[in-house]
Design a protein around this motif. Structure first.
Motif, PDB file in Angstrom:
ATOM      1  N   VAL A  65       5.441  10.175   1.895  1.00 21.60           N
ATOM      2  CA  VAL A  65       6.114   9.118   2.669  1.00 21.60           C
ATOM      3  C   VAL A  65       5.083   8.293   3.426  1.00 21.60           C
ATOM      4  O   VAL A  65       5.169   7.059   3.467  1.00 21.60           O
ATOM      5  CB  VAL A  65       7.166   9.730   3.616  1.00 21.60           C
ATOM      6  N   LEU A  66       4.087   8.951   4.014  1.00 22.74           N
ATOM      7  CA  LEU A  66       3.026   8.223   4.712  1.00 22.74           C
ATOM      8  C   LEU A  66       2.248   7.322   3.754  1.00 22.74           C
ATOM      9  O   LEU A  66       1.915   6.183   4.099  1.00 22.74           O
ATOM     10  CB  LEU A  66       2.084   9.202   5.412  1.00 22.74           C
ATOM     11  N   ALA A  67       1.980   7.800   2.555  1.00 23.38           N
ATOM     12  CA  ALA A  67       1.279   6.976   1.565  1.00 23.38           C
ATOM     13  C   ALA A  67       2.107   5.750   1.193  1.00 23.38           C
ATOM     14  O   ALA A  67       1.573   4.642   1.060  1.00 23.38           O
ATOM     15  CB  ALA A  67       0.974   7.807   0.325  1.00 23.38           C
ATOM     16  N   LEU A  68       3.407   5.935   1.048  1.00 25.50           N
ATOM     17  CA  LEU A  68       4.287   4.808   0.728  1.00 25.50           C
ATOM     18  C   LEU A  68       4.314   3.787   1.860  1.00 25.50           C
ATOM     19  O   LEU A  68       4.233   2.576   1.620  1.00 25.50           O
ATOM     20  CB  LEU A  68       5.697   5.323   0.440  1.00 25.50           C
ATOM     21  N   LEU A  69       4.393   4.259   3.099  1.00 29.04           N
ATOM     22  CA  LEU A  69       4.398   3.341   4.237  1.00 29.04           C
ATOM     23  C   LEU A  69       3.078   2.589   4.373  1.00 29.04           C
ATOM     24  O   LEU A  69       3.065   1.394   4.710  1.00 29.04           O
ATOM     25  CB  LEU A  69       4.698   4.104   5.521  1.00 29.04           C
ATOM     26  N   ALA A  70       1.961   3.252   4.094  1.00 31.11           N
ATOM     27  CA  ALA A  70       0.662   2.580   4.159  1.00 31.11           C
ATOM     28  C   ALA A  70       0.571   1.498   3.090  1.00 31.11           C
ATOM     29  O   ALA A  70       0.049   0.402   3.342  1.00 31.11           O
ATOM     30  CB  ALA A  70      -0.464   3.596   3.999  1.00 31.11           C
ATOM     31  N   ALA A  71       1.077   1.781   1.899  1.00 27.44           N
ATOM     32  CA  ALA A  71       1.056   0.772   0.838  1.00 27.44           C
ATOM     33  C   ALA A  71       1.929  -0.428   1.199  1.00 27.44           C
ATOM     34  O   ALA A  71       1.536  -1.582   0.971  1.00 27.44           O
ATOM     35  CB  ALA A  71       1.520   1.394  -0.477  1.00 27.44           C
ATOM     36  N   ILE A  72       3.087  -0.178   1.760  1.00 24.85           N
ATOM     37  CA  ILE A  72       3.976  -1.270   2.158  1.00 24.85           C
ATOM     38  C   ILE A  72       3.335  -2.107   3.260  1.00 24.85           C
ATOM     39  O   ILE A  72       3.440  -3.342   3.258  1.00 24.85           O
ATOM     40  CB  ILE A  72       5.348  -0.717   2.584  1.00 24.85           C
ATOM     41  N   ALA A  73       2.650  -1.465   4.193  1.00 22.74           N
ATOM     42  CA  ALA A  73       1.973  -2.211   5.253  1.00 22.74           C
ATOM     43  C   ALA A  73       0.876  -3.105   4.686  1.00 22.74           C
ATOM     44  O   ALA A  73       0.706  -4.250   5.118  1.00 22.74           O
ATOM     45  CB  ALA A  73       1.380  -1.242   6.278  1.00 22.74           C
ATOM     46  N   GLY A  74       0.127  -2.611   3.717  1.00 25.93           N
ATOM     47  CA  GLY A  74      -0.912  -3.427   3.086  1.00 25.93           C
ATOM     48  C   GLY A  74      -0.338  -4.618   2.344  1.00 25.93           C
ATOM     49  O   GLY A  74      -0.873  -5.736   2.418  1.00 25.93           O
ATOM     50  N   ILE A  75       0.759  -4.408   1.654  1.00 25.25           N
ATOM     51  CA  ILE A  75       1.404  -5.509   0.932  1.00 25.25           C
ATOM     52  C   ILE A  75       1.945  -6.547   1.906  1.00 25.25           C
ATOM     53  O   ILE A  75       1.790  -7.760   1.698  1.00 25.25           O
ATOM     54  CB  ILE A  75       2.523  -4.965   0.024  1.00 25.25           C
ATOM     55  N   ALA A  76       2.560  -6.090   2.993  1.00 25.12           N
ATOM     56  CA  ALA A  76       3.099  -7.021   3.992  1.00 25.12           C
ATOM     57  C   ALA A  76       1.986  -7.848   4.622  1.00 25.12           C
ATOM     58  O   ALA A  76       2.136  -9.060   4.831  1.00 25.12           O
ATOM     59  CB  ALA A  76       3.863  -6.255   5.066  1.00 25.12           C
ATOM     60  N   PHE A  77       0.853  -7.214   4.908  1.00 20.46           N
ATOM     61  CA  PHE A  77      -0.272  -7.949   5.481  1.00 20.46           C
ATOM     62  C   PHE A  77      -0.797  -8.986   4.491  1.00 20.46           C
ATOM     63  O   PHE A  77      -1.079 -10.127   4.867  1.00 20.46           O
ATOM     64  CB  PHE A  77      -1.389  -6.983   5.869  1.00 20.46           C
ATOM     65  N   ALA A  78      -0.920  -8.615   3.234  1.00 20.34           N
ATOM     66  CA  ALA A  78      -1.431  -9.550   2.225  1.00 20.34           C
ATOM     67  C   ALA A  78      -0.485 -10.734   2.043  1.00 20.34           C
ATOM     68  O   ALA A  78      -0.930 -11.881   1.949  1.00 20.34           O
ATOM     69  CB  ALA A  78      -1.633  -8.823   0.901  1.00 20.34           C
ATOM     70  N   ARG A  79       0.799 -10.479   2.022  1.00 18.25           N
ATOM     71  CA  ARG A  79       1.758 -11.581   1.862  1.00 18.25           C
ATOM     72  C   ARG A  79       1.725 -12.516   3.059  1.00 18.25           C
ATOM     73  O   ARG A  79       1.866 -13.737   2.925  1.00 18.25           O
ATOM     74  CB  ARG A  79       3.166 -11.034   1.679  1.00 18.25           C
TER      75      ARG A  79
END
Length: 90
Positions: A65-79
């Protein structure tokens, strides 16, 4: 196995300390975001290591779950960072 786990956990803790310095003194938002992603990756590694050392398989679910949240945070920052400015035709 516990000596190896302790050594790897210490290395990961030092890795987190280095990332904390980057977050505090990072020159830009991108550097700080990369450090935050490093927090997520290192946190996942530490949770996986503790799941192995403590023989507690449910901790692996928390790590995923932590890995999924970190990936989502990276995508949100990039967008948010690479958003093209809106054109106004006046």
């Amino acid at each position: 196995m516990s000596e190896l786990a302790a050594a790897v956990a210490l290395f990961l803790l030092l890795n987190l300390a280095a990332a904390l310095v980057v977050v505090a003194r990072g020159p830009g938002a991108a550097d700080r975001m990369l450090a935050a992603l490093l927090f997520g990756t290192t946190g996942v590694a530490m949770l996986m290591l503790s799941a192995l050392a403590l023989a507690q398989p449910p901790i692996v679910d928390v790590a995923l779950v932590l890995a999924l949240l970190a990936a989502i945070a990276g995508i949100a920052f990039a967008r948010r960072s690479w958003r093209t400015p809106e054109r106004t035709d006046a």
